[in-house]
Design an enzyme around this catalytic site. Structure first.
Site, PDB file in Angstrom:
ATOM      1  N   LYS A 157      67.811  27.374 173.206  1.00  0.00           N
ATOM      2  CA  LYS A 157      68.854  28.104 173.923  1.00  0.00           C
ATOM      3  C   LYS A 157      68.247  28.584 175.243  1.00  0.00           C
ATOM      4  O   LYS A 157      67.384  29.463 175.260  1.00  0.00           O
ATOM      5  CB  LYS A 157      69.351  29.321 173.128  1.00  0.00           C
ATOM      6  CG  LYS A 157      70.523  29.996 173.833  1.00  0.00           C
ATOM      7  CD  LYS A 157      70.492  31.504 173.763  1.00  0.00           C
ATOM      8  CE  LYS A 157      69.937  32.187 174.975  1.00  0.00           C
ATOM      9  NZ  LYS A 157      70.712  32.126 176.209  1.00  0.00           N
ATOM     10  N   ALA A 159      68.338  30.445 179.090  1.00  0.00           N
ATOM     11  CA  ALA A 159      68.985  31.656 179.620  1.00  0.00           C
ATOM     12  C   ALA A 159      70.315  31.286 180.274  1.00  0.00           C
ATOM     13  O   ALA A 159      70.444  30.200 180.855  1.00  0.00           O
ATOM     14  CB  ALA A 159      68.063  32.315 180.642  1.00  0.00           C
ATOM     15  N   GLY A 210      60.183  35.619 176.786  1.00  0.00           N
ATOM     16  CA  GLY A 210      61.108  36.573 177.388  1.00  0.00           C
ATOM     17  C   GLY A 210      60.534  37.968 177.306  1.00  0.00           C
ATOM     18  O   GLY A 210      59.320  38.148 177.205  1.00  0.00           O
ATOM     19  N   SER A 211      61.429  38.944 177.305  1.00  0.00           N
ATOM     20  CA  SER A 211      60.972  40.337 177.383  1.00  0.00           C
ATOM     21  C   SER A 211      60.428  40.828 176.033  1.00  0.00           C
ATOM     22  O   SER A 211      60.832  40.347 174.969  1.00  0.00           O
ATOM     23  CB  SER A 211      62.124  41.224 177.836  1.00  0.00           C
ATOM     24  OG  SER A 211      63.170  41.137 176.907  1.00  0.00           O
ATOM     25  N   GLU A 232      55.895  34.767 173.634  1.00  0.00           N
ATOM     26  CA  GLU A 232      55.313  34.865 174.985  1.00  0.00           C
ATOM     27  C   GLU A 232      56.122  35.931 175.703  1.00  0.00           C
ATOM     28  O   GLU A 232      57.240  35.677 176.157  1.00  0.00           O
ATOM     29  CB  GLU A 232      55.412  33.513 175.705  1.00  0.00           C
ATOM     30  CG  GLU A 232      54.578  32.403 175.089  1.00  0.00           C
ATOM     31  CD  GLU A 232      53.085  32.567 175.349  1.00  0.00           C
ATOM     32  OE1 GLU A 232      52.678  33.499 176.064  1.00  0.00           O
ATOM     33  OE2 GLU A 232      52.313  31.760 174.808  1.00  0.00           O
ATOM     34  N   LEU A 233      55.562  37.142 175.810  1.00  0.00           N
ATOM     35  CA  LEU A 233      56.384  38.286 176.235  1.00  0.00           C
ATOM     36  C   LEU A 233      55.964  38.824 177.610  1.00  0.00           C
ATOM     37  O   LEU A 233      55.340  38.123 178.373  1.00  0.00           O
ATOM     38  CB  LEU A 233      56.309  39.360 175.143  1.00  0.00           C
ATOM     39  CG  LEU A 233      56.644  38.831 173.731  1.00  0.00           C
ATOM     40  CD1 LEU A 233      56.471  39.908 172.677  1.00  0.00           C
ATOM     41  CD2 LEU A 233      58.050  38.251 173.670  1.00  0.00           C
TER      42      LEU A 233
END
Ligand code: NAP
Length: 463
Positions: A157, A159, A210-211, A232-233
């Protein structure tokens, strides 16, 4: 009724394309298709999977200019950076096309003469990925390539800001001969799709870039079905310039790592920590170099700094600069904006702040914008303490020509990626990833395929 979301050019606010939002039913069907396809794909031999990955990479290369243009239109980054991102993406596909053939097991000496112990690896199953807008091609390729190489099936998915690059990549994978059920995309809001991925029994692994808050939510939601996770933040990279650094070189590297993608990168230098004896010289030379950057539409010749992705990101940057000024920071350059809320574009001109201190939000929260806050240090121990005083641990940079200072910093900085006299350490053959709240697991290198494999051992007894 079919629902759509609009993909808009962040440099102009113009509509690029309407994209269909997948329904819950469609997403569940795609998950089932991915699960069913795993049976066949996981049994295809590694050399054949490798050949298909190579073909995919070749197709992407043949369509490089078109993909880069789409990426710049939906993300805003300068065209040269989009072209670079396509190359960076294929470097992961090429690397894992080779690694597919090197998924080795081992034999272990047993504790009795009549036994043998055999260790093998097998793919874990269907992998569901969620990716961000800041590197729409690379963040997906870094996950899809090792997953497919290992023999897993894959669904992503992207963004909502940047689905078009991903769609193009996956269409090309199908054209290259990778079966449709083996690599798929679905579109819609992350909160809804994330729940479907996390709760699905078909999905054996969630891989997310992402965050940090969303990463934490995905880890929590994956617990019920005990899924593998790679996270992976966010980051908050320190960049230390020691007294003995080659200042001109450090300045050039710092501008590159700070302003690439308008500062919207997870490994972006967020805090410049400069030795007090060279603070004035470094700041003066840095500002002179930053002044050469050109803000504009990424498709225009010469643009080096594109727009901020959306109003939310823009407001966060403006608020951090305002907070820093209120607490005593001095604006050396920038604090200039070109924004039109009605049309929907938001530019921040490269900004340099000095006299920053740890009371300021910018010294703790990811900025995700073209703002460089500069502070100073006296001793190397003080620099390390400042650098490590964050819950994040993704990337850190330092510039020194002294071997002892360099090795001390390497040993004491709590970050997964370190650039010593290097503002661009990322590469397909190296294990990218963060410590602490910056993530779990690594992408790239020989480490990057392990998270897609299960280990199985068999003890063979004597008869
Ligand atoms: P984000 O808000 O976390 O969004 C990233 C992706 O997660 C998007 O596809 C988003 O979908 C989806 N999402 C949002 N809420 C979700 C939920 N509740 N459940 C499941 N998925 C959800 O992050 P962002 O602001 O777009 O991206 C920037 C962040 O990514 C920064 O923190 C940056 O440091 C980090 N990043 C890390 C790395 C790394 O390798 N460590 C690399 C690049 C970026 P929507 O389309 O609905 O928004």
């Amino acid at each position: 009724m079919t629902d759509y979301f609009s993909v808009k050019n962040p440099a102009t606010g113009d509509l690029i394309q309407e994209v269909k939002i997948n329904t819950e039913e469609e997403i569940n069907l795609a998950l089932k298709k991915g699960h069913d396809s795993f049976k066949k794909w996981s049994k295809i031999n590694a050399h054949e999977r490798s050949r298909l990955l190579q073909k995919w990479s070749k197709k992407i290369n043949e369509n490089k200019e078109e993909i880069a243009k789409v990426m710049t239109m939906e993300n805003g980054k300068p065209l040269s950076e989009s072209l670079g991102e396509v190359d960076y993406s294929t470097s992961y596909i090429d690397w894992y096309a080779e690694e597919a053939k090197r998924i080795y097991g081992r034999t272990i000496p047993a504790n009795t003469e009549s036994k043998r112990i055999l260790v093998t690896k097998q793919p874990i199953g269907l992998v569901a990925a969620i990716t961000p807008w800041n590197f729409p091609a690379a963040m997906m390729a870094r996950k899809a390539a090792p997953a497919l190489a290992a023999g897993c099936t894959f669904i992503v998915k992207p963004a909502v800001e940047t689905p078009l690059t991903t769609i193009k990549f996956i269409e090309l994978a199908h054209e290259a001969g990778i079966p449709e059920g083996v690599i798929q995309y679905v579109n819609g809001r992350g909160s809804m799709i994330g729940d479907l991925f996390s709760n699905s029994d078909y999905v054996r692994k969630i891989t997310f870039t992402g965050s940090t808050p969303v990463g934490k939510e995905l880890i929590r939601n994956s617990a019920d079905t005990i899924k593998h996770v790679t996270m992976e933040l966010g980051g908050h990279a320190p960049l230390i310039v020691a007294a003995d650094a080659d200042i001109d070189y450090a300045v050039k590297q710092t501008v590159g790592t700070k302003f690439r993608n308008a500062g919207q990168t997870c490994v972006c230098a967020n805090r410049l920590i400069v030795h007090e004896s060279i603070l004035d010289e470094f700041t003066e030379k840095f500002v002179a170099e930053v002044k050469k950057l050109k803000v504009g539409n990424g498709l225009d010749e010469g643009t080096t700094v594109g727009p901020i992705i959306n109003e939310k990101g823009f407001n966060k940057i403006v608020a951090q600069i305002k907070d820093a000024k209120e607490k005593g920071a001095e604006v050396v350059l920038g604090d200039k904006y070109d924004a039109n809320q009605e049309k929907g574009y938001f530019f921040v001109h490269p900004t340099v702040l000095k006299n920053v201190n740890t009371d300021m939000i910018i010294m703790h929260e990811e900025t995700f914008g073209p703002v460089a806050p500069i502070t100073s240090f006296k001793t190397i121990e003080e620099a390390v303490e400042l650098a490590n005083s964050t819950p994040y641990g993704l990337a850190a940079y330092f510039f020194t020509t002294d071997y002892r200072t360099g090795t001390y910093l390497h040993d004491h900085l709590d970050f997964g990626i370190i650039g010593w006299n290097d503002g661009g350490p990322s590469a397909a053959h190296a294990p990218f990833g963060g410590m602490k709240e910056s993530g779990l697991g690594r992408e790239g290198g020989i480490e990057g395929i392990e998270p897609y494999l299960e280990t199985k051992y068999m003890s063979i007894g004597g008869i």
